[in-house]
Design an enzyme around this catalytic site. Structure first.
Site, PDB file in Angstrom:
ATOM      1  N   ASP A  18       8.172   2.333  -0.710  1.00 63.29           N
ATOM      2  CA  ASP A  18       7.501   1.045  -0.535  1.00 63.29           C
ATOM      3  C   ASP A  18       6.175   1.173  -1.273  1.00 63.29           C
ATOM      4  OD1 ASP A  18       5.987  -1.097   0.280  1.00 63.29           O
ATOM      5  OD2 ASP A  18       6.053  -0.620   2.434  1.00 63.29           O
ATOM      6  N   LYS A  82      -1.211  -3.242  -7.609  1.00 58.72           N
ATOM      7  CA  LYS A  82       0.020  -4.036  -7.525  1.00 58.72           C
ATOM      8  C   LYS A  82      -0.228  -5.499  -7.890  1.00 58.72           C
ATOM      9  CE  LYS A  82       3.698  -4.949  -4.134  1.00 58.72           C
ATOM     10  NZ  LYS A  82       4.191  -4.532  -2.817  1.00 58.72           N
ATOM     11  N   GLU A 181      11.374  -6.651  -0.802  1.00 55.66           N
ATOM     12  CA  GLU A 181      10.831  -6.107   0.453  1.00 55.66           C
ATOM     13  C   GLU A 181      11.496  -6.714   1.694  1.00 55.66           C
ATOM     14  OE1 GLU A 181       6.636  -6.677  -0.161  1.00 55.66           O
ATOM     15  OE2 GLU A 181       6.579  -5.129  -1.695  1.00 55.66           O
ATOM     16  N   ASP A 246       6.154 -11.245   7.037  1.00 54.33           N
ATOM     17  CA  ASP A 246       5.409 -10.049   6.616  1.00 54.33           C
ATOM     18  C   ASP A 246       3.913 -10.369   6.545  1.00 54.33           C
ATOM     19  OD1 ASP A 246       4.278  -7.893   5.333  1.00 54.33           O
ATOM     20  OD2 ASP A 246       5.801  -7.747   3.770  1.00 54.33           O
TER      21      ASP A 246
END
Ligand code: AMP
Length: 666
Positions: A18, A82, A181, A246
């Site tokens: 991850d 990211k 994800e 999330d």
């Protein structure tokens, strides 16, 4: 290093990574199930932070070390790379204000990090993080690792996905699959990859809309089927629609997925995603900091200044307060601001209740709920279409978030796995599927070992027996042992043996706030529900006060079929001994309850009881007390003594009742 070396040398391991904005994790899945691979000192999360040398551009520090000293090296510490992956400077204008280092346009419209006169691509930064995680994995597994599955947000476009693959290549890792994800999170819960197992005809619907949760393997072995839920032909519907919520520190997204099992394997489709790349737990910390600052100024003067170090201390305090409020009903805040000009102490103190906290963060939670509605709308789904909701990200530990998400989707969200780890665990599961590792353990269609709770004295009361088919549900009533007891600890256990010490602890929670009552009066209903995916929910409700608490657990992770077999054999071998130990615990508990009642009655009747009879009762009580306190007592003798004591007190009980009646009539 704590990782155990259990890899099968004949299969090349495929790890799961991850690669997060703030933290990254690595996991591996073998036939025992997925697990996080730890780094030095037992670290499970690696901060996604890299510090470069200001002059030469070489890497100086990675992970925790780089993060902990980021404030001292703002220009050459790269975090949140990211956000830049596969993007141009134009794409990331909104993010630039949040990044302390310099970002410039590089070749082919791609953002680069500028450190000194070096230009570094976000892919290279991510490669440093991936390499470090590979080192962790190799040390934990004891083998060379060349292949990985990496997760990316569902909204990542092709360029961002390609950049992620390239980062892997730079790190010497073949990225065998990029997984969304939310899909990884669903996989970690074994959703969407369930083969139809047998035709048990036992559909179970967890949704509360029709109140239908009625399959009970222990108390009421009936099959449920409701009008809006046709009887299923397998435990696992071939298609499931799942919402993944999330909510991390700085970003939020919610995705609606369709997971299908076809002849060709698993297919997942992201129907919609919605979110906000600048919404997260950091906002809550900021709200608490603002509250503290405003109150400090009100109390000690508007002119009071907050230097950078104080602001940082406030942020840490705010986060700690927020985390405490996830577990407690209130949190104490105290700040010592040092002496004022005339030497007087300046101490700011306040209690923040969960209720006030919830009011404060209400609008922030509303924003996430609005996004969920948007996602449902774009997916052309209604709440009823959603079979499961999976929670990911540290901020989903906030109870109000769980409540509101559960309320919107009309189902209890999955929270059994650590929300920080669920994506990495799912990536590892995908890796194990690609590596062809036996995933036996994840596909168990029966409950491998009995599930129960701890009762007084260290005995286990089993609610669901081993080999019950899933889904399964059972309910039993328990009560308190001490007078005025306001909290009850519910300790969930797995295993065939009779004593807690011989079973495996799966987790525990506390039911708090029971109104004080005499022992035995509260009625605590404990319900175990193992759903079609093997997720165990345990709920305890005190029926008089309606106080409730619950926990979710994935009970079969970490055990192979062989281990299950061994534990079962063990239970046969120790059956007689265990039963005797359990019986002794029950006798001791009974003896203590009876003695307490007798002592109360003796005190009540006082002189109205003749001395000879009193001495006789006291003699019995003393004998039973001695047996209850002794470790090597024979259960049959103990039982006889208890019986004798109970018989001897019949007259005493009558006397006590007569006196009570007399008092009531007076
Ligand atoms: P993540 O980005 O998923 O690592 O989530 C990090 C965020 O989760 C941070 O804002 C943390 O403060 C928050 N967090 C972690 N644990 C808790 C907790 N027990 N209660 C509330 N927030 C938490």
């Amino acid at each position: 290093m704590t990782g155990t070396k259990q890899t099968n040398p004949s299969v090349e391991p495929i790890i799961g990574i991850d690669l997060g904005t703030t933290n990254s994790l690595v996991a591996y899945c073998d036939e025992r199930g997925p697990r996080i691979l730890e780094g030095p000192g037992g670290q499970r999360l690696m901060p996604s932070v890299v510090r470069y040398n200001l002059s030469g551009g070489g890497v100086e520090a990675v992970g925790r070390e780089a993060r902990d000293h980021a404030v001292e090296h703002p220009k050459n510490t790269v975090s949140s790379a990211k956000r830049l992956m596969g993007r141009s400077v134009n794409d990331v204008q909104d993010d630039l204000a949040y990044l302390p280092y310099e970002v410039v346009e590089g070749g082919h419209d791609t953002a680069r990090v500028k450190i000194g006169d070096q230009l570094i691509s976000p892919q290279e930064v991510s490669a440093v993080i991936l390499s470090e995680l590979r080192v962790w994995a190799e040390a934990a597994l004891g083998v060379t690792v060349r292949k990985t599955v990496v997760t990316v947000p569902a909204y990542f476009d092709d360029a961002q996905r390609q950049a992620t693959r390239d980062a892997g290549r730079i790190a010497g890792l073949q990225v065998v699959r990029i997984v969304n994800e939310p899909t990884a999170a669903a996989l970690a819960y074994n959703l969407g990859d369930n083969p139809g197992v047998g035709d048990q005809g036992s559909g179970i619907r967890e949704k509360k809309s029709d109140g239908t949760v009625s399959l009970s393997t222990k108390l009421n072995p009936e099959v449920c089927s409701s009008e809006n839920q046709p009887p299923a032909t397998s435990h696992h519907p071939p298609t499931q629609t799942v919402a993944v919520f999330d909510l991390g520190g700085g970003t939020f997204d919610v995705s609606v997925l369709r997971l299908m099992k076809t002849e060709q394997g698993r297919v997942d489709q992201v129907l919609a995603t919605a979110g906000d790349t600048h919404l997260g737990g950091d906002d809550v910390d900021r709200m608490i900091v603002e509250l503290i600052q405003a109150e400090v100024r009100k109390q000690f003067g508007e002119q009071i200044a907050f230097p950078a170090s104080t602001r940082q201390a406030f942020r840490n305090l705010a986060e700690a307060t927020k985390i405490r409020l996830s577990a407690e009903d209130s949190a104490q805040i105290e700040v010592d601001l040092g002496a004022d000009k005339s030497g007087g102490a300046r101490i700011y103190q306040r209690t923040l209740s969960r209720e006030d906290f919830n009011t404060m963060i209400g609008p922030w939670v509303d924003r996430t709920i609005d996004c969920c509605r948007d996602a449902l709308r774009s997916a052309k789904c209604s709440v009823d279409d959603i079979d499961r909701v999976v929670m990911v990200g540290g901020s989903t530990r906030i109870p109000l978030v769980r409540d509101r998400v559960g309320g919107l989707f009309e189902t209890e969200p999955y929270t059994a796995l650590n929300p920080d780890e669920v994506v990495a665990l799912g990536a590892a599961v995908q890796g194990s599927i690609l590596a062809g590792i036996n995933r036996d353990m994840l596909l168990l269609d029966v409950i491998p070992l009995s599930l129960g709770i701890e009762t007084m004295g260290g005995a286990v009361s089993k609610l669901i027996m081993s080999n019950s088919t899933i889904p399964a549900q059972a309910t039993e009533m328990f009560s308190t042992y001490a007078d005025g007891q306001t909290n009850i600890k519910v300790h969930v256990l797995q295993g065939e043996r009779e004593l807690v010490s011989d079973c495996r602890s799966l987790g525990e929670f506390e039911l708090k706030g029971i109104p004080p009552m005499p022992a035995g009066l509260p009625k605590v209903e404990v319900t175990f529900l193992v759903d079609a995916n093997g997720v165990l929910s345990v709920q305890a409700v005190e029926k008089r006060s309606e106080k409730r608490a619950s926990i979710q657990i994935v009970p079969n992770h970490g055990l192979t079929r062989d281990e299950v077999q061994r534990m079962e054999n063990d239970s046969y071998a120790h059956a007689a001994q265990d039963m005797a130990a359990h019986r002794l615990i029950d006798l001791r508990n009974q003896a203590r309850l009876d003695i307490r009642a007798i002592e109360k009655q003796l005190a009540k009747v006082g002189d109205e009881m003749d001395a000879g009879y009193r001495a006789q009762v006291e003699q019995h009580v003393a004998e039973v007390k001695a047996m209850a306190d002794s470790s090597g007592v024979d259960p049959d003798k103990f039982h006889e003594a208890l019986d004798a004591m109970d018989k001897s007190t019949v007259r005493l009980a009558e006397l006590a009742i007569t006196m009570t009646l007399r008092e009531e009539q007076a």
